[in-house]
Enzyme design. Structure first.
Site, mmCIF file in Angstrom:
data_model
loop_
_atom_site.group_PDB
_atom_site.id
_atom_site.type_symbol
_atom_site.label_atom_id
_atom_site.label_comp_id
_atom_site.label_asym_id
_atom_site.label_seq_id
_atom_site.Cartn_x
_atom_site.Cartn_y
_atom_site.Cartn_z
ATOM 1 N N ARG A 71 71.219 -14.019 82.446
ATOM 2 C CA ARG A 71 71.758 -12.805 83.049
ATOM 3 C C ARG A 71 72.728 -13.192 84.162
ATOM 4 N NH1 ARG A 71 66.095 -9.372 83.808
ATOM 5 N NH2 ARG A 71 65.631 -9.116 81.595
ATOM 6 N N ASP A 73 75.471 -12.924 87.094
ATOM 7 C CA ASP A 73 75.639 -11.946 88.172
ATOM 8 C C ASP A 73 76.993 -11.260 88.106
ATOM 9 O OD1 ASP A 73 73.146 -12.499 89.232
ATOM 10 O OD2 ASP A 73 73.903 -14.015 90.627
ATOM 11 N N ARG A 223 75.609 -21.172 92.778
ATOM 12 C CA ARG A 223 76.562 -20.778 93.817
ATOM 13 C C ARG A 223 76.143 -21.291 95.192
ATOM 14 N NH1 ARG A 223 76.811 -14.578 93.308
ATOM 15 N NH2 ARG A 223 78.056 -14.840 95.206
#
Length: 278
Positions: A71, A73, A223
């Site tokens: 999934r 972002d 990230r």
């Protein structure tokens, strides 16, 4: 006699279920994440999942919800996302991908490959590994052609320092420092199989590509890692500070979280490459 009839009825029922089992298809998906609030379908916002499900509904009524390998972002891109769907009709993979691409226009989503798979094959649970690449460009002038596709910083970065910092993160660790506070994973312990940082030649400025491989990742893990390594490359952190941050097991010890638009889900590995013959 009643038992015999019951057995015959059961046999016909079982045959009927097998005969009408919905064929399952794997889809390799490419998308620009900029217009979407992520992969997962949400209420009143655009998502990649919803875009594909709407396209599927143009082909057949009552197509079940699709599932994906990961999934992503909001704002995160993909060149190798994988999803699966169950169809009532017996579609050829080529015809299915062509039809979906027609109905996905003009959204920045494309089915680059499709393949029929076994009924128990699952895009998420059958996956052995996810691979991400992060694109980072260091230059003073604004980006024109690549705006929204890479993370731009203005100062030059030290490749060797970033590579040294990345070494501390490879292997199995408690990645509490590098996961979002709202991460829903049961454990912060993950095994990071690879972080490779390469500098790509370009006419103006520097471009770095950061490759990461793992069976699975925590929310915002990639990230968070990239944002921390950028601080090392800029000279604000020493490469050994990455080790200290990891060992702190404290979200506050993490560097800045990089923006989503430099991140791409590039490849998902399965026991058998279902797209190999395409």
């Amino acid at each position: 006699m009643l038992r015999a009839v019951a057995r015959v009825d059961c046999a016909f029922a079982c045959f009927g279920l097998a005969a009408f089992a919905m064929p399952r298809y794997a889809l390799k998906v490419e998308y620009d994440g900029a217009p979407f609030a992520g992969w997962q379908r949400q209420v009143d916002v655009a998502s990649v999942q919803a875009a594909i499900e709407v396209a599927l509904s143009k082909l057949e009524a009552d197509v079940p919800t699709i599932a994906a390998a990961g999934r992503t972002d909001a704002g995160v891109h993909a060149t190798g996302q994988v999803a699966h769907c169950d169809m009532a009709g017996d579609w050829t993979p080529f015809r299915l991908s062509e039809a979906l691409n027609f109905h996905l226009k003009p959204q920045p989503v494309a089915i680059v490959a499709a393949a029929q798979v076994d009924a128990d094959w699952h895009a998420r649970f059958s996956a052995l590994e996810r691979q991400y690449v992060f694109r980072l460009v260091a230059r003073r002038a604004p980006l024109t052609h690549e705006a929204g596709q890479v993370w731009q910083v203005k100062n030059r970065l030290d490749l060797d320092a970033m590579q040294e910092g990345a070494k501390h993160l490879i292997g199995q660790h408690d990645f509490t420092t590098f996961r979002a506070t709202l991460c829903q994973a049961k454990s912060p312990v993950k095994t990071l199989d690879e972080i490779t940082i390469e500098e790509v030649p370009r006419a103006i400025g520097q471009e770095f590509r950061i490759f990461l491989r793992a069976r699975s990742f925590l929310h915002n893990q990639v990230r968070s890692i990239v944002g921390t390594l950028e601080r090392v490359g800029a000279g604000s952190w020493d490469s050994r500070d990455v080790k200290s941050a990891l060992e702190a097991r404290d979200r506050a010890a993490c560097g800045p979280v990089s923006p989503p638009h430099g991140l791409y889900l590039s490849h998902v590995v399965y026991p058998t490459d279902v797209f190999a013959e395409i």
